[in-house]
Design a protein around this motif. Structure first.
Motif, short mmCIF file in Angstrom:
data_model
loop_
_atom_site.label_atom_id
_atom_site.label_comp_id
_atom_site.label_asym_id
_atom_site.label_seq_id
_atom_site.Cartn_x
_atom_site.Cartn_y
_atom_site.Cartn_z
N SER A 62 0.59 -1.16 -0.10
CA SER A 62 -0.43 -0.40 0.01
C SER A 62 0.46 0.97 0.16
O SER A 62 0.38 1.83 -0.62
N ILE A 63 1.70 0.87 0.82
CA ILE A 63 2.79 2.30 0.21
C ILE A 63 3.64 2.49 -0.78
O ILE A 63 3.64 3.88 -0.78
N LEU A 64 4.43 1.13 -1.47
CA LEU A 64 3.79 1.48 -2.73
C LEU A 64 3.21 2.30 -3.80
O LEU A 64 3.95 3.19 -4.67
N GLU A 65 2.03 1.75 -3.37
CA GLU A 65 0.89 2.21 -4.66
C GLU A 65 1.14 3.71 -4.51
O GLU A 65 0.63 4.12 -5.24
N LYS A 66 0.97 3.79 -3.12
CA LYS A 66 1.04 5.32 -2.48
C LYS A 66 1.77 6.64 -3.48
O LYS A 66 1.61 7.11 -4.01
N LEU A 67 2.98 5.79 -3.30
CA LEU A 67 4.18 6.47 -3.73
C LEU A 67 4.12 7.04 -5.62
O LEU A 67 4.31 7.25 -5.77
N MET A 68 3.52 5.38 -6.13
CA MET A 68 3.65 5.26 -7.32
C MET A 68 2.52 6.37 -7.63
O MET A 68 2.94 7.12 -9.27
N VAL A 69 1.10 6.27 -7.05
CA VAL A 69 0.55 7.77 -7.50
C VAL A 69 1.46 9.30 -7.87
O VAL A 69 0.95 9.59 -8.84
N GLU A 70 2.41 9.59 -6.98
CA GLU A 70 3.16 10.63 -6.34
C GLU A 70 4.27 10.41 -7.66
O GLU A 70 4.37 11.37 -7.49
N VAL A 71 4.43 9.57 -7.68
CA VAL A 71 5.17 9.68 -9.38
C VAL A 71 4.99 10.02 -10.10
O VAL A 71 5.27 10.52 -11.65
N GLU A 72 3.73 9.40 -10.50
CA GLU A 72 2.14 9.43 -12.06
C GLU A 72 2.33 11.53 -12.00
O GLU A 72 2.80 10.70 -12.52
N ALA A 73 2.52 11.60 -11.20
CA ALA A 73 2.45 13.07 -10.80
C ALA A 73 4.00 14.63 -11.43
O ALA A 73 3.45 15.20 -11.51
N ASN A 74 4.48 13.63 -10.97
CA ASN A 74 5.61 14.32 -10.62
C ASN A 74 6.96 14.12 -12.01
O ASN A 74 8.10 14.36 -12.27
N GLY A 93 8.73 13.37 -15.44
CA GLY A 93 9.37 14.42 -16.71
C GLY A 93 10.16 15.66 -15.33
O GLY A 93 10.78 16.53 -15.54
N THR A 94 10.25 15.61 -13.82
CA THR A 94 10.18 16.27 -12.97
C THR A 94 11.23 15.50 -12.17
O THR A 94 10.90 14.51 -11.80
N ALA A 95 12.13 16.37 -11.29
CA ALA A 95 12.89 15.69 -10.08
C ALA A 95 12.44 15.29 -8.89
O ALA A 95 11.58 16.22 -8.53
N MET A 96 12.45 13.84 -8.90
CA MET A 96 11.11 13.74 -7.64
C MET A 96 11.90 12.77 -6.77
O MET A 96 10.44 12.92 -5.82
N THR A 97 12.61 12.87 -6.25
CA THR A 97 13.57 12.00 -5.11
C THR A 97 13.34 12.52 -4.31
O THR A 97 12.01 12.07 -2.64
N TYR A 98 13.57 14.07 -3.75
CA TYR A 98 13.44 14.83 -2.69
C TYR A 98 11.64 14.91 -2.15
O TYR A 98 11.39 14.27 -0.92
N THR A 99 10.97 14.91 -3.49
CA THR A 99 9.95 14.97 -3.54
C THR A 99 8.87 13.36 -2.87
O THR A 99 7.79 13.60 -1.68
N LEU A 100 9.52 12.62 -2.91
CA LEU A 100 8.99 10.68 -2.46
C LEU A 100 9.38 11.64 -1.33
O LEU A 100 8.10 10.31 -0.26
N PHE A 101 10.50 11.68 -1.03
CA PHE A 101 11.10 11.32 1.18
C PHE A 101 10.11 12.03 1.15
O PHE A 101 9.48 11.42 2.24
N GLU A 102 9.92 12.72 0.67
CA GLU A 102 8.96 14.42 1.91
C GLU A 102 7.69 13.69 2.07
O GLU A 102 7.35 13.94 2.98
N TYR A 103 7.31 13.47 0.72
CA TYR A 103 6.43 12.90 0.92
C TYR A 103 6.25 11.29 2.22
O TYR A 103 4.91 11.68 2.52
#
Length: 175
Positions: free
Chosen positions: A79-91, A93-103
């Motif tokens: 379930s954590i991975l699924e929620k993170l993948m939603v965040e990935v989809e939204a980002n 094309g952009t640098a998203m590693t920091y965004t994922l960790f903060e999310y």
């Protein structure tokens, strides 16, 4: 392999943002681990993010296979991975590693709400009272570092002057 300039910039940004952060580990220039939660926290977990060659146009590889996570049920990891993948989809094309960790940091409680806590009894009786940060002993010299979530919860409990209601931290002496 040489990183393209956008990845090089993201790598340098991550290094500077998380410099001195014990939770962050760079496994390689394209692979990172971040521990969400304090090391003694039974609900802490590790996220590993790896960049494929086509990142950030394609999704990074997010894994929770670290040994640190072996107490977490596979359903919760999923379930954590699924929620993170939603965040990935939204980002994409952009640098998203920091965004994922903060999310993940901001949503730690939500992610782990169904995780059963298996801890030593000395810890579990303080958890049962609903205040894991307040030990029964009165001696408390060292001030604890609070996470963003803990600070937010503290702010919610206080009135507009920043003062807690009388008796919020009283310890029940008669057991």
């Amino acid at each position: 392999t040489r990183l393209c300039s956008s990845l090089q910039m993201e790598l340098e940004a991550l290094r500077s943002i998380y410099e001195g952060d014990a939770c962050f580990r760079e496994l390689s220039p394209v692979s990172f681990q971040y521990r969400i939660g304090e090391s003694g926290d039974p609900k802490a977990f590790l996220i590993e993010v790896s960049w494929p060659e086509t990142y950030p146009q394609t999704a990074p590889v997010i894994s929770m296979d670290a040994f640190f996570n072996n107490t977490i049920s596979s359903a919760i990891k999923q379930s954590i991975l699924e929620k993170l993948m939603v965040e990935v989809e939204a980002n994409l094309g952009t640098a998203m590693t920091y965004t994922l960790f903060e999310y993940a940091k901001d949503n730690k409680e939500l992610f782990m709400e169904n995780q059963p806590v298996n801890t030593v009894t000395s810890v579990s009786n303080s958890i049962a009272t609903g205040t894991p940060d307040v030990p029964a002993s009165k001696k408390k010299d060292k001030k604890e570092q609070l996470s963003k979530t803990q600070k937010r919860k503290l702010a919610d409990k206080t009135d507009n002057k920043g003062e807690l209601p009388r008796g919020w931290n009283w310890v029940d002496v008669i057991k």
